[in-house]
Design an enzyme around this catalytic site. Structure first.
Site, PDB file in Angstrom:
ATOM      1  N   LYS A  19       0.843  -1.206   0.000  1.00  0.00           N
ATOM      2  CA  LYS A  19       0.000   0.000   0.000  1.00  0.00           C
ATOM      3  C   LYS A  19       0.874   1.250   0.000  1.00  0.00           C
ATOM      4  CE  LYS A  19      -2.872   2.668   3.209  1.00  0.00           C
ATOM      5  NZ  LYS A  19      -4.018   3.050   2.371  1.00  0.00           N
ATOM      6  N   LYS A 109     -18.052  -5.749  -6.040  1.00  0.00           N
ATOM      7  CA  LYS A 109     -17.686  -6.701  -5.000  1.00  0.00           C
ATOM      8  C   LYS A 109     -17.351  -8.066  -5.588  1.00  0.00           C
ATOM      9  CE  LYS A 109     -18.916  -4.001  -1.471  1.00  0.00           C
ATOM     10  NZ  LYS A 109     -18.033  -3.539  -0.426  1.00  0.00           N
ATOM     11  N   CYS A 517      -7.070  -0.414   2.262  1.00  0.00           N
ATOM     12  CA  CYS A 517      -7.198  -1.465   3.268  1.00  0.00           C
ATOM     13  C   CYS A 517      -8.197  -1.042   4.332  1.00  0.00           C
ATOM     14  CB  CYS A 517      -5.852  -1.738   3.936  1.00  0.00           C
ATOM     15  SG  CYS A 517      -4.579  -2.298   2.806  1.00  0.00           S
ATOM     16  N   GLU A 606     -23.640  -6.914  -0.276  1.00  0.00           N
ATOM     17  CA  GLU A 606     -22.476  -7.777  -0.093  1.00  0.00           C
ATOM     18  C   GLU A 606     -22.808  -9.051   0.688  1.00  0.00           C
ATOM     19  OE1 GLU A 606     -18.669  -7.180   2.702  1.00  0.00           O
ATOM     20  OE2 GLU A 606     -18.951  -5.661   1.174  1.00  0.00           O
ATOM     21  N   HIS A 695     -13.374   7.040  -6.596  1.00  0.00           N
ATOM     22  CA  HIS A 695     -12.287   6.074  -6.483  1.00  0.00           C
ATOM     23  C   HIS A 695     -11.138   6.402  -7.430  1.00  0.00           C
ATOM     24  CE1 HIS A 695     -14.760   3.687  -3.854  1.00  0.00           C
ATOM     25  NE2 HIS A 695     -15.738   3.769  -4.723  1.00  0.00           N
ATOM     26  N   CYS A 727     -19.523   8.224  -3.481  1.00  0.00           N
ATOM     27  CA  CYS A 727     -19.290   7.616  -2.169  1.00  0.00           C
ATOM     28  C   CYS A 727     -18.598   8.645  -1.283  1.00  0.00           C
ATOM     29  CB  CYS A 727     -18.431   6.353  -2.339  1.00  0.00           C
ATOM     30  SG  CYS A 727     -18.507   5.206  -0.943  1.00  0.00           S
TER      31      CYS A 727
END
Length: 757
Positions: A19, A109, A517, A606, A695, A727
């Site tokens: 990351k 997802k 994460c 989900e 994103h 989002c």
């Protein structure tokens, strides 16, 4: 004889090294060679962890710089036209994250997990070609370390099933184009060694399979197995049973079949046919999706039950899925309560469990240390079963005696009252909740948690940030504001920290997508809310503006789905306990003067079962618990919810049943396609489709957002639409957020004038 097997391993690194390397490269602070260096170090370390734990089948090509589906698309040459002309890492990351000229590919997802994959785009005008350099190089890297790996691949049927066509046609029509590339791939792999094992992941087989998909399995795996005699192919499935596919696979030359016996109990129905076929059974019995210490006695008993139907020598003991979905290691959990820590097992610890289970099941001699570990495992499981920290009679009695299951008033009555009270315009502008988590905010939160600064200093730092957020939103013209959530490390962990029955980790990071994460909390006992969780922050923010300030909560189903959940109580009962706690928070917020409360159910979809037969049960308790959570809301209190990465066609009636006044959804990467179902079914409530993709770091222009709003207006009337980003903005930088939101507000002003004219 090889007896144990790991389907896949986490790749982000035990200290999130990947990351950090990626984000440093994206920020232009380092060169790509630094990313490659870190990646090589991590792969070597992860292979050796598994080798040293006694794992026989270790994977290569389970590592990825962003996502394995993206890797597969690049390997097959499935590159959308808007990225043509780019090469190597520039191409790869542009596909994942977008760039100034092109929007990123869609993300959604991975089955019913919290991992997200990049959705490949297929076009009839594209030509596909194989580039196997990544997986070949990784195999050679491992070989240089003295480790012969199995090579992991996303299977061709799953690849097609999870892709989308640009013309919205049937992706399986590309089977004839894609299968020859996989045959070529198997032939190239065969040149790497005399004998080599290839794991081909086909999780699509655990869903309800259409006859046309079933019909592809035999020709596909006959062709792949016949491509090279020296390659042993294992077809791996996980997350549910795959009985229909197994009936076909046993009549192909595949060497082995991987089945999940923890989340797919019906896989027992396939054992007889697998035994008759003589194939290897990769038996998934070590949980790849949860963090509880394995009950080794119970697992060995499960394996003995399997061995009643399948020759023991044909059983290979395995994880139930990739360990990608669990944190890395307990080694760094220095502050965790010792009793609770003793109940847990992360990815590295699961390797030792897998080895111990294998030796016990096959009757291999145990060393003194292994015998001690086996006894310690028994003691830990007994401790968890009997601990007084798990059961709270007060919680159990309150939940059992719930009398109010939904709020007062029908939607039509409520929305009329709300419009009169709130007075917002059509195309009302807002955001989803969070604003950028700056280094200063994270530092203040970390220092307060570590006792370096006192509470007064911490509160001032958070309030200063809230002041900045409110001031910016007023300045740019947003109409319904948020406080920015600087006090929240995570939308689930923040609430879990204030609920009884929750546990937390220092380093329990799990990859969500790319470099993103999350650190899910874990539920070990009965849930209750000792005191208000958000009221102080939200009311402070409201005191700084005359505009409406949204209260921001996470819903019970999302809290459940984004936590590691206790396995000694049905998930439906745990969710109900959380719903009661959220209901109390809603009531406290509205009595404190908060008029709009958003209860996010980002992970509602989900949690859906992968098999249609199990969906009604899930929907029943999931809708029940959302409605319990907001049942305290008065008619004049407007309830919003938010959902991420969802295909809504199959759940639109369920969304209606949730009865939220406003729902915001992610649609920016899908145009207005996801919105159409709302119009088709006559959805009454108001909707906030995301008008730009958060994103990606790219800043959408005013013209681009105007065009997006026009697309939305083709589907729903202005009176039913809210305008917002896709989002929350937590992961973005202010220099991206400010111009994006300013452009969004300007776009709304332009469209309103057009509509007036």
């Amino acid at each position: 004889m090889s007896h144990n097997y790991v389907i896949g391993f986490p790749r982000i690194g035990e200290q999130r090294e990947l990351k950090k390397a990626l984000e440093s490269y994206w920020a232009k602070e380092t060169d790509f060679c630094e990313v490659e260096k870190v990646a090589s170090q991590l792969k070597a370390r992860h292979w050796n962890y598994q080798k040293n734990a006694g794992i026989d089948f270790i994977s290569s090509n389970d590592f990825s710089l962003y996502d394995n589906m993206l890797d597969t698309a690049v390997m097959l040459g499935a590159v959308p036209a808007r990225f043509k002309g780019l090469e190597k890492e520039e191409l790869y990351f542009a596909m994942a994250r977008g760039n100034k000229d092109a929007v990123a590919m869609e993300m959604t997802k991975w089955f019913n997990t919290n991992y997200h994959y990049i959705v490949p785009e297929l076009s009839t005008t594209d030509s596909y070609r194989l580039d196997a350099s990544k997986l070949i190089n990784e195999y050679k890297e491992a070989k240089a370390q003295g480790i012969t790996t199995k090579i992991n691949l996303i299977g061709p049927i799953t690849f097609l099933g999870l892709s989308k066509r640009v013309d919205r046609g049937d992706t399986y029509e590309f089977f004839g184009k894609i299968l020859p590339l996989y045959e070529q791939l198997i032939k190239e792999i065969a040149t790497l060694d005399e004998n080599i094992t290839v794991q081909i992941d086909e999780p699509i087989f655990v869903k309800d399979i259409e006859p046309k998909v079933l019909s592809l399995i035999k020709p596909c795996y006959d062709a792949l197995c016949n491509a090279a005699d020296s390659v042993n192919i294992i077809v791996s499935t996980y997350f549910e049973h795959a009985n229909e596919a197994v009936k076909v696979l046993v009549h192909t030359p595949v060497w082995g079949i991987g089945l999940d016996f923890l989340y797919g109990e019906k896989n027992f129905e396939s054992l007889e046919s697998i035994d008759k076929s003589g194939k290897k059974l990769i038996a998934g019995v070590v949980d790849g999706r949860n963090i509880w210490k394995n009950d080794i006695e119970a697992t060995v008993a499960l394996l003995e039950k399997i061995a009643q139907s399948v020759d023991k020598e044909n059983i290979i003991v395995s994880t139930s899925s990739s360990l990608l979905h669990t944190p890395f290691t307990l080694k760094y959990e220095e502050k965790m309560d010792a009793e609770v820590k003793n109940w847990l097992s992360y990815a590295v610890e699961k390797l030792d469990e897998l080895n111990l289970i294998t030796k016990t099941f096959f009757g291999k001699p145990l060393s003194d240390a292994e015998q001690e570990a086996l006894e310690a495992n028994k003691a830990a499981n007994e401790s968890r079963r009997t601990s007084v920290r798990i059961h709270d009679k007060t919680v159990q009695e309150r939940v059992a005696n719930i009398s109010k299951f939904e709020r007062d008033g029908k939607y039509e009555e409520r929305i009329a009252i709300q419009h009169a009270a709130l007075k917002y315009e059509p195309l009302a502008t807002t955001t989803i909740g969070s604003f950028p988590q700056t280094p200063e905010v994270r530092k203040a939160r970390r220092e307060f948690k570590n006792g370096i600064i006192d509470e007064a200093t911490y509160i001032k730092a958070m309030r200063d940030y809230i002041d900045e957020c409110v001031a910016f939103q007023e300045e740019c013209g947003l109409e319904v504001l948020v406080h920015g959530e600087p006090e929240r490390n995570d939308m689930v962990e923040y609430f879990g920290e204030q609920l009884q029955g929750y546990g937390f980790s220092q380093n329990g990071w799990v990859q969500s997508y790319g470099s993103r994460c999350v650190k899910p909390p874990f539920i070990y006992g009965d849930i209750s809310r000792p005191e208000p969780m958000t009221v102080e922050w939200i009311t402070y923010a409201q005191s700084k503006t005359e505009k409406i300030m949204k209260g921001m909560l996470t819903g019970p189903v999302t809290i459940l789905n984004w936590s590691f959940v206790r396995d000694d109580l049905p998930r439906s009962e745990v969710s109900k306990q959380i719903a009661v706690a959220i209901c109390d928070e809603v009531d406290d917020l509205q009595h404190a003067g908060i008029k709009i409360i958003q209860v996010d159910e980002a992970a509602f979809k989900e949690g859906y079962p992968l098999r249609s037969e199990n969906i009604p049960t899930y929907e029943s308790w999931a809708v029940r618990d959302f409605k319990i959570a907001v049942s305290s809301a008065k008619q004049e209190t407007q309830i919003h919810t938010h959902m991420c990465y969802s295909e809504f066609n199959d759940i639109i009636r369920t969304i209606e049943a949730m009865d939220a006044d406003v729902i915001s959804i992610e649609t920016a990467r899908s145009g207005n396609e996801l919105l159409k179902i709302f119009a088709e079914v006559g959805y009454k409530q108001e909707v906030g489709p995301g008008v730009y993709d958060i994103h990606s770091p790219r800043i959408p222009s005013v013209e681009e957002i105007v065009a997006q709003i026009h697309k939305l207006l083709e589907v729903l009337p202005k009176e039913q639409l809210w305008i917002n980003p896709d989002c929350g903005l937590k992961t973005r930088k202010w220099e991206e957020v400010k111009p994006s939101l300013e452009n969004m507000v300007k776009a709304v002003q332009i469209v309103r004038k057009e509509l007036e004219a």
